[in-house]
Write an enzyme that holds these catalytic residues in place. Structure first.
Site, PDB file in Angstrom:
ATOM      1  N   LYS A 171       0.882  -1.180   0.000  1.00  0.00           N
ATOM      2  CA  LYS A 171       0.000   0.000   0.000  1.00  0.00           C
ATOM      3  C   LYS A 171       0.913   1.221   0.000  1.00  0.00           C
ATOM      4  O   LYS A 171       1.416   1.641   1.034  1.00  0.00           O
ATOM      5  CB  LYS A 171      -0.864  -0.021   1.267  1.00  0.00           C
ATOM      6  CG  LYS A 171      -2.214   0.657   1.138  1.00  0.00           C
ATOM      7  CD  LYS A 171      -2.164   2.120   0.780  1.00  0.00           C
ATOM      8  CE  LYS A 171      -1.942   3.045   1.924  1.00  0.00           C
ATOM      9  NZ  LYS A 171      -1.845   4.459   1.473  1.00  0.00           N
ATOM     10  N   GLU A 246       8.867   1.649  11.223  1.00  0.00           N
ATOM     11  CA  GLU A 246       9.933   2.643  10.993  1.00  0.00           C
ATOM     12  C   GLU A 246       9.250   3.998  11.017  1.00  0.00           C
ATOM     13  O   GLU A 246       8.552   4.372  10.074  1.00  0.00           O
ATOM     14  CB  GLU A 246      10.596   2.405   9.631  1.00  0.00           C
ATOM     15  CG  GLU A 246      11.227   1.039   9.459  1.00  0.00           C
ATOM     16  CD  GLU A 246      12.511   0.873  10.254  1.00  0.00           C
ATOM     17  OE1 GLU A 246      12.995   1.861  10.833  1.00  0.00           O
ATOM     18  OE2 GLU A 246      13.014  -0.256  10.316  1.00  0.00           O
ATOM     19  N   CYS A 280      13.157  10.932   7.488  1.00  0.00           N
ATOM     20  CA  CYS A 280      12.974  10.555   8.899  1.00  0.00           C
ATOM     21  C   CYS A 280      14.240  10.783   9.695  1.00  0.00           C
ATOM     22  O   CYS A 280      14.192  11.053  10.894  1.00  0.00           O
ATOM     23  CB  CYS A 280      12.561   9.091   8.972  1.00  0.00           C
ATOM     24  SG  CYS A 280      13.698   7.991   8.126  1.00  0.00           S
ATOM     25  N   GLU A 379       8.633  16.620  14.994  1.00  0.00           N
ATOM     26  CA  GLU A 379       9.195  16.414  13.663  1.00  0.00           C
ATOM     27  C   GLU A 379       8.554  17.390  12.674  1.00  0.00           C
ATOM     28  O   GLU A 379       7.333  17.399  12.522  1.00  0.00           O
ATOM     29  CB  GLU A 379       8.918  14.973  13.226  1.00  0.00           C
ATOM     30  CG  GLU A 379       9.553  14.623  11.894  1.00  0.00           C
ATOM     31  CD  GLU A 379       9.229  13.203  11.450  1.00  0.00           C
ATOM     32  OE1 GLU A 379       8.047  12.806  11.516  1.00  0.00           O
ATOM     33  OE2 GLU A 379      10.157  12.497  11.018  1.00  0.00           O
TER      34      GLU A 379
END
Ligand code: NAD
Length: 484
Positions: A171, A246, A280, A379
């Site tokens: 996906k 992750e 990331c 973040e």
């Protein structure tokens, strides 16, 4: 504009959901149109995958490996067009998407070699039985991926899953479906039987969630944000289903007083501003020893102002656009928040090339914020760096670790004893010393704390796509104790 089809339940077809378009982030033009998939499509796909998987698992490891080697070869043959497609999808500069395509090919090759050489063990014999520890495929597994590095994060899940004998359903992020679709085409061309690699573009809350909930899905490999990852972990717990997560990061980079400052400055700029900070592992908090703070600050600002922001297809571009207008709005909100929290803007803080229709944003550096400010805790996933001076290592370690995330860290120092001492004190999954954002498929990658669970890459990750089974082969002819 290209009209795309998904590949699932063994054929090329449209999803059963609404039509939608994807945009080229460099100018906002429509580049592709496709139909979203639905939870009914998920069910159909998984049943077809479950039917196809046993024959694939029954093949010898070296036979499965051959298909992966061929996939790697085809990716290499088509590397330039694949890199361009990924740039069209998410706006990353070609220099970066070329590297991602090369890494995807390397990943397939690595896991092909890993499965060919994967050994099961005869465990030490402690009775009258030959004892074996063996591994079997899980069945159908799912991969859910984000928009920032599609081909690389998809290959990291597809390669070990197929190598181990599973069927996999991918996906991709709704806005970047193209590379996963290309991987399905390449897999078929490489000889992968149909039904084993399916691609279901669509919404995470529809397709992603249906995959996680489906009773025949035995494992989910997820890369994406921490909030979504936490939701997936909750659903997985209901099924006792293994997951790898992750997730996000707020990685510190540290400049020690003895560092090679020229190298450090170049590495820090690369660490935060490559991929426009949509990474990331972006090194978004920079801790600089107070004795070199002024010098490093000046060099970082000068360096950031010289970075070329522009056409991602051009050879000399450092930063392309951000992925979407809404994501640029989110980055802008963080910059406004940093100012409201008392931070001083040293450079950037504005949109660029507005007449292009693209979502460009300038490399941005702040100072004057405490490590506890929201801009230092959350973040941003954009080109925003915060500089923080430090006085001693104890204060430094406490500040680096005082964050919910624990993905990566960078240390710039001439003293490897110091680097190892600092590295062991940092709560992160990766520590780079005198380098940053270097990757190797043979080295495990993953996070601590809110940055995730489990590891991808490395030989050990192959076993994560299998279930271990023990065998006792009785050797004794003596009667069973209950025989009489
Ligand atoms: P996201 O979490 O919004 O989406 C990731 C994927 O999950 C997409 O395919 C999305 O459609 C799907 N999804 C969304 N809601 C879902 C649900 N309820 N159930 C199942 N699937 C769902 O993340 P994003 O915005 O696409 O990507 C950015 C994030 O990814 C950042 O936080 C970044 O740090 C993280 N990321 C982590 C790594 C890593 O390796 N640690 C690598 C790249 C990106």
């Amino acid at each position: 504009m290209d009209s795309l089809q998904a590949y699932f339940a063994g054929t090329w077809r449209d999803g059963s959901g609404p039509r939608y378009t994807t945009l080229y982030p460099a100018d906002g033009s429509v580049v592709a149109e496709l139909s979203a998939c639905t939870s009914e499509d998920v069910d159909l796909t998984i049943r077809a995958a479950a039917a196809a998987q046993p024959a694939w698992a029954a093949k010898k490891a070296h036979e499965r490996a051959l298909v992966l080697y061929r996939m790697a070869e085809l990716i290499r043959q088509e590397s330039e067009s694949l890199a361009r497609l990924q740039t069209l999808d998410n706006g990353k500069p070609l220099s970066e998407t070329r590297a991602l395509v090369a890494s995807a090919a390397g990943t397939l090759q690595y896991f092909a070699a890993a499965i060919e050489t994967f050994s099961e063990t005869i465990t030490p014999q402690r009775g009258d039985a030959l004892t074996l520890s063996r591994y079997e495929a899980l069945g159908v597994v799912a991969a859910i991926t984000p928009w920032n590095s599609p081909i690389a994060s998809e290959a990291q899940k597809i390669a070990p899953a197929l190598a181990a004998g599973n069927a996999i359903v991918v996906k991709p992020a709704e806005i970047t479906p193209r590379l996963a679709i290309e991987l399905a085409r390449i897999a078929l061309a490489a000889g992968l039987p149909s039904g084993l690699l399916s691609v279901l573009p669509g919404k995470g809350s529809v397709v992603g969630e249906a995959l996680v909930r489906h009773p025949l899905v035995r494992r989910v490999a997820f890369t994406g944000g921490t909030t979504v990852g936490r939701g997936i972990a909750r659903l997985a717990a209901e099924k006792f289903m293994p997951v790898s997560l992750e997730l996000g990061g707020k990685s510190p980079t540290i400049v020690c007083p003895d560092a090679d400052l020229t190298q450090a400055v170049a590495g820090i700029l690369w660490g935060i501003f490559s991929s426009s900070g949509e990474s990331c592992i972006a090194g978004s908090r920079c801790f600089i020893h107070q004795s070199v703070y002024a010098e490093v600050k000046t060099a970082l600002v000068k360096g950031a102002e010289h970075l070329r922001v522009g056409d991602p297809m051009a050879a000399n571009t450092h930063l392309g656009p951000l992925v979407s207008d809404s994501h640029r709005n989110s980055v802008e909100r963080y910059v406004a928040l940093g100012l409201a929290e008392g931070g001083q803007l040293l450079c950037g803080g504005q949109r660029l090339h507005s007449d292009s229709g693209g979502y460009y944003y300038a490399p941005t550096i702040f100072e004057g914020l405490a490590n506890t400010a929201r801009l230092c805790r959350e973040e941003v996933f954009g080109p925003v760096l915060v500089l923080i001076p430090y006085a001693d290592d104890d204060e430094l370690i406490a500040a680096c670790n005082d964050n919910d995330y624990g993905l990566a860290a960078g240390i710039w120092t001439a003293d490897y004893r110091r680097a190892l001492a600092l590295g062991s004190a940092l709560h992160t999954g990766t520590v780079w010393v005198n380098t940053y954002k270097q990757f190797s498929i043979s080295t495990p990658f993953g996070g601590m704390k809110d940055s995730g669970l489990g590891r991808e890459k490395g030989q050990a990750s192959l076993a994560e796509y299998m279930t271990q089974k023990s065998y006792y082969l009785g050797l004794s002819h003596a009667p069973n104790p209950w025989a009489n």
